[in-house]
Design an enzyme around this catalytic site. Structure first.
Site, PDB file in Angstrom:
ATOM      1  N   HIS A  59     -27.876 -53.489 -72.168  1.00 27.65           N
ATOM      2  CA  HIS A  59     -27.709 -54.649 -73.050  1.00 27.65           C
ATOM      3  C   HIS A  59     -27.948 -54.246 -74.502  1.00 27.65           C
ATOM      4  O   HIS A  59     -29.003 -53.695 -74.817  1.00 27.65           O
ATOM      5  CB  HIS A  59     -28.696 -55.751 -72.625  1.00 27.65           C
ATOM      6  CG  HIS A  59     -28.588 -56.996 -73.437  1.00 27.65           C
ATOM      7  ND1 HIS A  59     -29.563 -57.385 -74.318  1.00 27.65           N
ATOM      8  CD2 HIS A  59     -27.610 -57.927 -73.515  1.00 27.65           C
ATOM      9  CE1 HIS A  59     -29.188 -58.524 -74.892  1.00 27.65           C
ATOM     10  NE2 HIS A  59     -28.013 -58.871 -74.428  1.00 27.65           N
ATOM     11  N   HIS A  82     -22.584 -63.963 -78.289  1.00 34.68           N
ATOM     12  CA  HIS A  82     -22.284 -63.899 -76.854  1.00 34.68           C
ATOM     13  C   HIS A  82     -21.135 -64.808 -76.447  1.00 34.68           C
ATOM     14  O   HIS A  82     -20.646 -64.712 -75.332  1.00 34.68           O
ATOM     15  CB  HIS A  82     -23.519 -64.280 -76.038  1.00 34.68           C
ATOM     16  CG  HIS A  82     -24.654 -63.316 -76.183  1.00 34.68           C
ATOM     17  ND1 HIS A  82     -25.614 -63.456 -77.144  1.00 34.68           N
ATOM     18  CD2 HIS A  82     -24.958 -62.180 -75.500  1.00 34.68           C
ATOM     19  CE1 HIS A  82     -26.478 -62.458 -77.039  1.00 34.68           C
ATOM     20  NE2 HIS A  82     -26.106 -61.663 -76.063  1.00 34.68           N
ATOM     21  N   ARG A 125     -37.828 -68.621 -92.950  1.00 37.25           N
ATOM     22  CA  ARG A 125     -36.443 -68.364 -92.544  1.00 37.25           C
ATOM     23  C   ARG A 125     -36.476 -67.623 -91.219  1.00 37.25           C
ATOM     24  O   ARG A 125     -36.775 -66.419 -91.174  1.00 37.25           O
ATOM     25  CB  ARG A 125     -35.740 -67.517 -93.627  1.00 37.25           C
ATOM     26  CG  ARG A 125     -34.328 -67.037 -93.236  1.00 37.25           C
ATOM     27  CD  ARG A 125     -33.345 -68.186 -93.223  1.00 37.25           C
ATOM     28  NE  ARG A 125     -31.989 -67.809 -92.852  1.00 37.25           N
ATOM     29  CZ  ARG A 125     -31.455 -68.064 -91.643  1.00 37.25           C
ATOM     30  NH1 ARG A 125     -32.157 -68.631 -90.688  1.00 37.25           N
ATOM     31  NH2 ARG A 125     -30.190 -67.753 -91.403  1.00 37.25           N
ATOM     32  N   CYS A 170     -34.661 -65.299-100.084  1.00 42.60           N
ATOM     33  CA  CYS A 170     -33.531 -65.270 -99.153  1.00 42.60           C
ATOM     34  C   CYS A 170     -32.235 -65.136 -99.945  1.00 42.60           C
ATOM     35  O   CYS A 170     -32.123 -65.685-101.051  1.00 42.60           O
ATOM     36  CB  CYS A 170     -33.520 -66.566 -98.353  1.00 42.60           C
ATOM     37  SG  CYS A 170     -32.242 -66.603 -97.093  1.00 42.60           S
ATOM     38  N   TYR A 229     -25.052 -60.787 -94.713  1.00 43.63           N
ATOM     39  CA  TYR A 229     -25.673 -60.635 -96.041  1.00 43.63           C
ATOM     40  C   TYR A 229     -24.897 -59.666 -96.923  1.00 43.63           C
ATOM     41  O   TYR A 229     -25.360 -58.590 -97.280  1.00 43.63           O
ATOM     42  CB  TYR A 229     -27.138 -60.234 -95.899  1.00 43.63           C
ATOM     43  CG  TYR A 229     -27.933 -61.278 -95.153  1.00 43.63           C
ATOM     44  CD1 TYR A 229     -27.901 -62.609 -95.580  1.00 43.63           C
ATOM     45  CD2 TYR A 229     -28.677 -60.968 -94.034  1.00 43.63           C
ATOM     46  CE1 TYR A 229     -28.591 -63.597 -94.897  1.00 43.63           C
ATOM     47  CE2 TYR A 229     -29.383 -61.951 -93.348  1.00 43.63           C
ATOM     48  CZ  TYR A 229     -29.332 -63.258 -93.787  1.00 43.63           C
ATOM     49  OH  TYR A 229     -30.017 -64.228 -93.117  1.00 43.63           O
TER      50      TYR A 229
HETATM   51  N1  MTE Z   1     -37.363 -60.961 -89.323  1.00 46.30           N
HETATM   52  C1  MTE Z   1     -37.192 -61.379 -88.067  1.00 46.30           C
HETATM   53  N2  MTE Z   1     -37.747 -60.675 -87.070  1.00 46.30           N
HETATM   54  N3  MTE Z   1     -36.474 -62.490 -87.772  1.00 46.30           N
HETATM   55  C2  MTE Z   1     -35.869 -63.230 -88.758  1.00 46.30           C
HETATM   56  O1  MTE Z   1     -35.221 -64.239 -88.459  1.00 46.30           O
HETATM   57  N4  MTE Z   1     -35.405 -63.428 -91.172  1.00 46.30           N
HETATM   58  C3  MTE Z   1     -35.208 -62.621 -92.381  1.00 46.30           C
HETATM   59  C4  MTE Z   1     -36.483 -61.883 -92.751  1.00 46.30           C
HETATM   60  N5  MTE Z   1     -37.029 -61.199 -91.614  1.00 46.30           N
HETATM   61  C5  MTE Z   1     -36.015 -62.789 -90.109  1.00 46.30           C
HETATM   62  C6  MTE Z   1     -36.815 -61.643 -90.344  1.00 46.30           C
HETATM   63  C7  MTE Z   1     -34.779 -63.397 -93.517  1.00 46.30           C
HETATM   64  S1  MTE Z   1     -33.123 -63.721 -93.663  1.00 46.30           S
HETATM   65  C8  MTE Z   1     -35.640 -63.801 -94.490  1.00 46.30           C
HETATM   66  S2  MTE Z   1     -35.093 -64.646 -95.848  1.00 46.30           S
HETATM   67  C9  MTE Z   1     -37.073 -63.490 -94.405  1.00 46.30           C
HETATM   68  O2  MTE Z   1     -37.424 -62.838 -93.188  1.00 46.30           O
HETATM   69  C10 MTE Z   1     -37.903 -64.755 -94.494  1.00 46.30           C
HETATM   70  O3  MTE Z   1     -39.265 -64.458 -94.455  1.00 46.30           O
HETATM   71  P1  MTE Z   1     -40.320 -65.629 -94.373  1.00 46.30           P
HETATM   72  O4  MTE Z   1     -39.928 -66.557 -93.246  1.00 46.30           O
HETATM   73  O5  MTE Z   1     -41.635 -64.995 -94.172  1.00 46.30           O
HETATM   74  O6  MTE Z   1     -40.242 -66.362 -95.682  1.00 46.30           O
HETATM   75 MO    MO Z   2     -32.755 -64.752 -95.670  1.00 45.77          MO
END
Ligand code: MTE
Ligand code: MO
Length: 530
Positions: free
Chosen positions: A40, A64, A141, A191, A329
């Site tokens: 996977h 998926h 986020r 973000c 992104y």
């Molecule tokens: N890391 C994990 N494991 N999962 C996530 O969804 N989101 C990313 C990043 N790291 C994310 C992640 C995104 S897009 C952002 S903007 C930031 O974490 C947000 O960090 P915060 O929630 O601590 O502000």
């Molecule tokens: Mo983000």
């Protein structure tokens, strides 16, 4: 195949993540995924669904929803859910696990954009109120659920570091804390979607993604160990990498819930890059929403690279293969809507950004700010009261990526006709013998700014459009009734960094269909009754 057996859901539950033969339900069918797990692409994360329905997870991992994935799954069909457990041909709703049921409580002041997964922005007033955003008001986020690690087990939490040649070394969090020097770095996370709503509203063009206003950014003090220290300990040759002759080009980070992203090796080994494996936020353990017990902090880069719930680091000659690295992104031209994702680089260092977070007619009344700092330049001082003036006070933030500092914040009270400068708060200066709260080698934190000034009352013109649903605009106008005569002016802010990069005038110019990096001048309409 109607001859296949029927299983009660209680039977399926016995085949959870810990069983030798994990099963999942998809629709009304039952699959034994034992043989799929090693192959996977998302790794073990599929086990999260074992013993129950995979549907809610595939609603999150929409990748998926693809014929080839269904084809793979169909190989593992072993039977059907018993009629007794079906409602309208599907397992009853209360039989299906909610992937988000163990998500933590959140502060009620956070502005929720989506509940599951949880995405919430810092309220505008809280953005400029304090230099360090309190943990419970730091924007959230999450792409998926929040993994659960028990407090008592967090010191045994394991991080695996894998070198290019496949060599692996494991560290418990306890080892990270005790074997490496700890570092503190003060850094913003922003973000890529911060201010996306401004982009779509101002340009009149829809964008994909969460409709963030100005609150998908926050600033905190992070404590952890240097990524480069850990890489060196794991056997990575830092000096070879410094000389540019290493085959390792990227550091891939993987989170427990299968979120992944990567950064260039150059940033990881830069002695002034301050990339941390962080376990503490504003002198408290990381909150669950922010990656407890361990996350990457990549100062100056888009926050998408600061992977939370970090459990695996892979050194590689290529970027992370995740959609968050290879797609999502990135930015394209305003005309490009069907794109070749590989044609654009992943966002890493952020461009210059600023926003107005509080705005009031009248005088600034914050006693915390020394009065002399608010005496603006001569332009302001010589402003006569004839013609009649309207005072306007506001505050906000400015930030640039790559450690570039903010050198100036320009404001206009008349829609861009004339400009003056805001006052940058001296947050990073040591005070009363206390060390500066800004730690690290770059300008990783935001600059807060305040402004107090006045414009001739006749600058306020007949109301035209505006963004009533923008919280800053709404707050600025909360005292003016919606009905009746209104005269308004547009207040704007833009910042410049030490490379003299500045923000674009319009969102239309940098519009991209993903709505990333919305950095155009922030415009807020403010109105009077008279
Ligand atoms: N890391 C994990 N494991 N999962 C996530 O969804 N989101 C990313 C990043 N790291 C994310 C992640 C995104 S897009 C952002 S903007 C930031 O974490 C947000 O960090 P915060 O929630 O601590 O502000
Ligand atoms: Mo983000």
């Amino acid at each position: 195949d109607p001859d296949l057996p029927r299983f009660r859901i209680a039977e399926v539950r016995k085949h959870g993540a810990d069983s030798d033969h994990p099963w999942v339900i998809y629709g009304d069918k039952v699959y034994d995924i034992t043989d799929w797990i090693p192959a996977h692409p998302g790794g073990q994360v599929i086990l999260r669904a074992a013993g129950g329905s995979i549907d809610p997870y595939w609603n999150i991992f929409t990748i998926h929803k693809n014929q080839y994935v269904y084809d793979i799954l169909s190989q593992y069909l072993i039977g059907y859910v018993d009629q007794a457990d079906l409602v309208n041909g599907k397992p009853a709703q209360d039989q299906i696990e909610d992937p988000f049921e163990n998500d933590p409580e959140r502060h009620p002041s956070l502005i929720t954009r989506t509940a599951k997964p949880r995405n919430a922005e810092t309220p505008a007033e809280a953005l400029s109120a304090q230099f360090l955003t309190p943990n419970e008001l730091f924007y959230v986020r999450n792409h998926m659920w929040v993994p659960t690690i028990e407090d008592s087990k967090s010191d045994d939490y394991r991080l695996t570091v894998e070198l290019l040649d496949g060599t692996m070394k494991e560290y418990t969090l306890r080892e990270l804390k005790t074997r490496f020097p700890s570092r503190k770095v003060t850094a913003v996370l922003q973000c890529s979607g911060n201010r996306r709503k401004h982009m779509s509203d101002d340009s009149g063009r829809q964008t994909n993604g969460l409709p963030w206003t100005s609150g998908a950014i926050s600033n905190a003090s992070w404590e952890g160990v240097l990524l480069s220290d850990v890489l060196a300990d794991a056997g990575f040759d830092l000096s070879e990498a410094m000389s540019g002759s290493s085959e390792t080009q990227h550091v891939q980070f993987m989170g427990l819930e299968a979120y992944g992203a990567s950064i260039p090796i150059k940033k990881a080994i830069d002695p002034q890059g301050d990339v941390l494996l962080a376990y503490s936020m504003n002198d408290k353990p990381l909150p669950r929403d922010h990656g407890f017990p361990l996350r990457a902090i990549v100062p100056g880069h888009v926050a998408a690279r600061s992977v939370k719930w970090l459990n695996h680091i892979t050194l590689s000659d290529e970027e992370s293969t995740s959609q968050w690295q290879r797609k999502d992104y990135k930015c394209f031209g305003p005309n490009q809507t069907k794109v070749d994702w590989d044609a654009a680089p992943a966002i890493q260092e952020l461009p210059v950004q600023s926003a107005i977070t509080t705005l009031k007619l009248g005088k600034w009344l914050d006693s915390k700010i020394e009065p002399n700092v608010l005496k603006n330049d001569q332009d302001q001082a010589v402003t006569s009261q004839n013609p009649p003036q309207q005072e306007i006070s506001m505050s906000g933030y400015a930030f640039s990526g790559g450690g570039r500092s903010i050198i100036r914040v320009d404001v206009s009270l008349d829609g861009g006709g004339s400009w003056t400068q805001a006052y940058l708060l001296p947050d990073c200066v040591s005070k009363n013998g206390m060390p500066s709260p800004c730690r690290g080698h770059g300008a990783w934190s935001w600059k807060r700014w305040v402004f107090e000034g006045s414009v001739p009352l006749d600058t306020f013109k007949e109301k035209h459009g505006g963004r009533p649903d923008d919280p800053v605009t709404a707050a600025a106008n909360s005292k003016t009734p919606d009905s009746g005569q209104k005269r308004c002016t547009t207040v704007l802010v833009k910042a410049t960094d030490d490379a003299y990069n500045t923000q674009p005038e319009s969102h239309a110019a940098t519009w991209n269909f993903r709505g990333n990096l919305a950095t155009a001048w922030h415009r807020v309409q403010v109105c009077t009754d008279c």
